[in-house]
Scaffold this active site. Structure first.
Site, PDB file in Angstrom:
ATOM      1  N   ASP A 341     -13.372  10.498  15.816  1.00 16.25           N
ATOM      2  CA  ASP A 341     -13.263   9.678  14.631  1.00 16.25           C
ATOM      3  C   ASP A 341     -14.061   8.401  14.871  1.00 16.25           C
ATOM      4  OD1 ASP A 341     -12.377   8.832  12.144  1.00 16.25           O
ATOM      5  OD2 ASP A 341     -10.587   7.892  12.956  1.00 16.25           O
ATOM      6  N   ASP A 641      -6.993   8.744  15.520  1.00 15.55           N
ATOM      7  CA  ASP A 641      -5.768   7.959  15.480  1.00 15.55           C
ATOM      8  C   ASP A 641      -4.985   8.140  14.188  1.00 15.55           C
ATOM      9  OD1 ASP A 641      -7.543   6.721  13.813  1.00 15.55           O
ATOM     10  OD2 ASP A 641      -7.440   4.754  14.759  1.00 15.55           O
ATOM     11  N   ASP A 645      -6.414  13.011  11.120  1.00 13.94           N
ATOM     12  CA  ASP A 645      -6.997  13.655  12.303  1.00 13.94           C
ATOM     13  C   ASP A 645      -6.070  14.707  12.907  1.00 13.94           C
ATOM     14  OD1 ASP A 645      -9.288  11.932  12.324  1.00 13.94           O
ATOM     15  OD2 ASP A 645      -8.034  10.369  13.176  1.00 13.94           O
TER      16      ASP A 645
END
Length: 903
Positions: A341, A641, A645
């Site tokens: 990410d 986080d 995700d």
């Protein structure tokens, strides 16, 4: 609809009912709510219908389940069968010892995995604990878990949204939605409905559970709670995502099956040869077959595997990485692709001013990262002093005073209370040497026009105690430029100049603000929209972005040097993602979420090899991308986080979540949690994983020759019609005592040179290559010949059977002592200072093993238990002389291998 009505909704209320596209009246009617909120009776009925507003708890593994999982191994099954058979034949000591070995191995795994689960359970929960709600026409504080659809909830800056809410009233409301959408910047919210097909990240009238209010106030009606929220929808996806078995477990399962089949076949053939060729009894040959099986099984291997992985866990914990399952340590060493990410992982999730432009045509650069007020302002590499530049100082001062945010230091980290872009402007002022308290006292604020998305600017009215009244204004460049007429000491505005700079800064993925000033001719106490519509003087432009972590840039470079591809998957816009990728050293080849949706699985597998940046990605996109990479044979690590995700984290071979700013859903889905949220720890984890795999290979390379050598000794004795040189109990003693001393020492081996310059290990590569198998066979034969020869020598010299067996056992053990130093380097030479002294644990293990062997040989309880007896000094000299041969023979073999590789 009257609030006292209590008829429950006909259907389950969920976020996907298109609340963002409905008007206020329709929403209240569907939810059976009103301006007075729900009545207590309604709330109780709905709470009974929908349940508490909390996500289902993650399933935990009991110690008993962990214990049984440690025994789920073909080799363990063979040992258990051997133990049961021996017990039925009345050999109680042998059977109990074998069972004890199995139990000890399992308990080690239970303890280590339990420690990992305890560490992860200590992390904080995600959902908001309290909510301000309208019930029976009165505002009350309630635990968030008591919220139900139809509740009217009031929010302000600093609140965490407790459920999915349709906004009905708002003032300057901005939210940080990175945990759900991946969007790094705060987004403004409005009450107006949006089209039904609007993507989630652009639904400006919706507030989603788990997101954070950063600015303003708002009131809305709860439209979904618990598992029916967007957060819950993503959480439920996790139950449909299958977790892949780690490469190590797949290889060990295959290795165990092959070894078990070979052991059973050899044991049966040995039994038949003894019965047919030498007319041994069935009972004696059955015990011999069990001896062969027990000898050939490396009983210490499960313990060594568990301990080696546990040591990796402990090393990673010291580096702020919590491993949730032991095999995850090794899996890191096999990783070929890291999907990461952007927001909060590669970047700090903190806005930072990076560039400024004033009317003097000079672009200025700003160093520093995050809200930390340390950094310098420079032009073309030369540091600038804002005190000597009126335009620059005026620009920075305007950003400081036209501002409602506040920076504060929490422990060692700077935090922002308020809008992140305003926090970046305060940090900029500190870097320029402006004192915030002094500036506010010298130019106090009299009035403000707060920022609203409709007019896209904020303005503040000030005076300077000398009778001068003026206004500072900041906002979107296209809006502010249209309001300005002048620049730099009354010059006519050069629109083309400023527009070109806006385009240039925005093309780098930066957020651009324009700042302007308006002076008033007389006293003024209030500020109206009409005052600032035209005639302003543009001071300059400020560009900011969520900057990459400096250590993450180095981490990406190290990963690429180790042959690991980096793929950025983010919910952010393409331009922002490309700009960050370029600064990170990741190829800025970008594809958007809408394009991903148009690709079938086959096309996606091709495309995922070509692109490195995936923007505007939804949770479904992330999951598909991970699956596509795995379908191409990649071992995938996924870092993130946010809740968005979590499905991909679970599916990945090694999911890595952030512990400080990560969500609970993400942490529960991950195999590893970074307690410091530092992407750079991934490099440490990959390196540690490669060390662990090397050490596991060394342990197998060390243990197998002993087991094979013992089996060969028994087979040779049966073929020659001799008595067994070693008993099953003595075999178990050798296997376990060498494993927990010498084998354990290999778990502490440091990484070999060039470890992070290797290509990732192929997923299908076997634990032992053909070359290592040849070494195992070679060493096994040497151990068998040396031990059996000394056994026969002492037996023929008139020594008792117990004496000859004690010599054989000690010879095997001393073979392993010398072979340990060979094994510390699979190919490299060991006949040097580092080879003998480079691992202090190995030297301590050798000393401990020698003491154990003296106890085995000379202590009466050990003699009774294992059938050993005391031997003299001459026998010890013979043992050491024969056993030391392995050191020179293996080093000669490694030298030949090195010569072949160099040729």
């Amino acid at each position: 609809m009257n609030s006292t009505q209590s008829a429950p909704p006909a259907t389950t209320v969920t976020t996907d009912m298109g609340w963002h596209a409905k008007d206020k009246a329709e929403i209240l009617a569907l939810l059976d709510s009103s301006e007075q909120g729900l009545s207590t009776t309604q709330a109780q009925q709905k709470l009974s219908e929908y349940g508490a507003n909390r996500l289902p708890p993650a399933a935990s593994t009991s110690p008993w389940q962990r214990f049984l999982s440690q025994c789920h191994n073909v080799l363990i099954y063979v040992l258990l069968a051997a133990a049961l058979t021996v017990l039925l034949l009345g050999h109680w000591v042998d059977g109990v010892v074998i069972l004890g070995v199995v139990v000890i191995n399992a308990l080690i795994g239970v303890v280590q995995e339990g420690k990992a689960e305890d560490a992860i359970s200590a992390l904080s929960r995600m959902l908001s604990s309290q909510a301000l709600v309208m019930r029976d026409g009165v505002k009350i504080q309630l635990p968030a878990e008591q919220l139900v659809p139809g509740d009217r909830v009031f929010l302000q800056a600093g609140d965490k949204v407790p459920a999915d809410i349709r906004l009905l009233r708002g003032k300057n409301l901005q939210l940080q939605e990175a945990v759900l959408t991946g969007e790094s910047m705060s987004v403004s919210k409005t009450v107006a409905a949006v089209p039904a097909l609007t993507p989630l990240a652009d639904r400006s009238c919706m507030l989603y559970s788990g997101t954070l209010v950063t600015f303003g106030q708002g009131m809305g009606v709860v439209v979904a709670t618990a598992a029916n929220t967007e957060l819950g929808r993503i959480s439920s996806m996790l139950s449909q995502v299958s977790k892949l078995t780690t490469p190590l477990l797949r290889q060990m399962a295959k290795f165990s099956q092959q070894l078990s089949a070979m052991i059973i076949l050899v044991a049966l053939l040995t039994m038949l040869v003894g019965i047919l060729a030498h007319q041994f009894t069935l009972s004696s040959m059955f015990i011999a077959a069990v001896s062969v099986a027990v000898a050939a099984i490396p009983e210490g291997l499960p313990a060594i595997m568990t301990i080696t992985l546990a040591i990796g866990v402990q090393k990673m914990a010291a580096r702020q990485a919590i491993i949730r399952s032991l095999p995850a340590v090794e899996t890191l060493g096999s990783v070929t692709v890291i999907c990461t990410d952007k927001t909060g992982t590669l970047t700090r999730n903190e806005m930072t001013v990076t560039e400024m432009v004033t009317a003097d045509s000079k672009p200025y650069q700003v160093s520093g990262s995050g809200y930390d007020p340390h950094g310098v302002i420079s032009h073309n590499g030369h540091e600038m002093d804002p005190d000597n530049n009126d335009d620059l100082q005026s620009l920075i001062r305007a950003g400081l005073l036209c501002n409602d945010a506040r920076l504060f230091r929490e422990q060692e980290h700077w935090q922002c209370q308020g809008d992140p872009t305003e926090g970046a402007l305060i940090s900029l002022a500190a870097k320029a040497g402006l004192n915030s308290d002094f500036e506010h006292e010298a130019r106090p604020r009299l009035d403000v026009i707060p920022f609203e998305s409709e007019h896209q600017f904020m303005a503040t009215l000030h005076h300077d105690h000398a009778g001068h009244y003026f206004c500072y204004l900041k906002g979107a460049p296209e809006r502010v430029l249209a309001m300005c007429q002048y620049q730099h000491q009354g010059e006519t505005m050069d629109f083309h100049f400023w527009q070109q700079h806006v385009i240039e800064l925005a093309s780098k993925g930066q957020r651009v603000l324009a700042l302007a000033r308006l002076d008033f001719s007389g006293q003024k106490q209030t500020l109206d929209f009409e005052d600032v519509q035209q005639g302003l003087t543009l001071i300059g432009l400020v560009a900011m972005m969520d900057p990459p972590r400096e250590d993450a840039i180095a981490a990406v470079k190290n990963c690429q040097a180790a042959g690991i591809q980096i793929k950025m998957i983010t919910g952010d816009h393409s331009d922002t993602a490309a700009a960050i990728a370029e600064r990170m050293g990741i190829p800025a080849t970008v594809i958007g979420g809408s394009e991903i949706e148009q690709l079938d699985d086959v096309a996606l597998r091709r495309m995922v090899c070509e692109k490195a940046v995936f923007a505007r990605a939804t949770p479904e996109h992330k999951l598909r991308l991970v699956k596509a990479l795995q379908a191409n044979g990649e071992v995938v690590a996924m870092t993130g986080d946010g809740v968005n995700d979590a499905p991909a984290l679970k599916r990945a071979d090694i999911g890595t979540a952030m512990g400080m700013n990560g969500t609970e859903v993400a942490r529960d889905a991950a195999d590893m949690v970074l307690a410091d949220d530092n992407f750079a720890s991934i490099v440490d984890a990959v390196e540690e994983g490669r060390v662990v795999y090397d050490n596991l290979t060394k342990a197998i390379l060390f243990l197998l020759p002993t087991s094979a050598g013992e089996a060969l000794i028994i087979i040779a004795a049966i073929l020659m019609g001799e008595v067994l040189p070693i008993t099953p109990v003595q075999i178990l003693w050798v296997n376990m005592i060498t494993a927990v001393t010498l084998g354990l020492a290999l778990a502490f081996e440091p990484g070999e040179a060039g470890l992070m310059q290797r290509r990732p290990r192929a997923q299908q590569s076997p634990l032992l290559t053909a070359g290592l198998i040849r070494r195992v066979a070679f060493v096994s034969v040497v151990m068998m010949l040396g031990s059996f020869a000394l056994f026969l020598w002492h037996l023929n010299a008139g020594q008792t059977l117990e004496y000859a067996r004690t010599v054989a056992v000690n010879t095997l053990v001393m073979f392993e002592v010398f072979y340990l130093f060979n094994t510390r380097f699979m190919i490299g030479p060991a006949l040097n200072r580092n080879g003998f002294l480079g691992n202090r644990i190995a030297l301590m293990a050798v000393l401990a093993l020698i003491l154990f062997q003296f106890g085995f040989t000379y202590l009466s309880p050990m003699q009774f238990l294992f059938g050993s007896t005391a031997i003299d000094l001459q026998s010890w000299l013979q043992i050491v002389l024969v056993a030391s041969s392995i050191l020179w023979l293996v080093e000669a073999e490694k030298w030949l291998l090195r010569q072949k590789q160099q040729a």
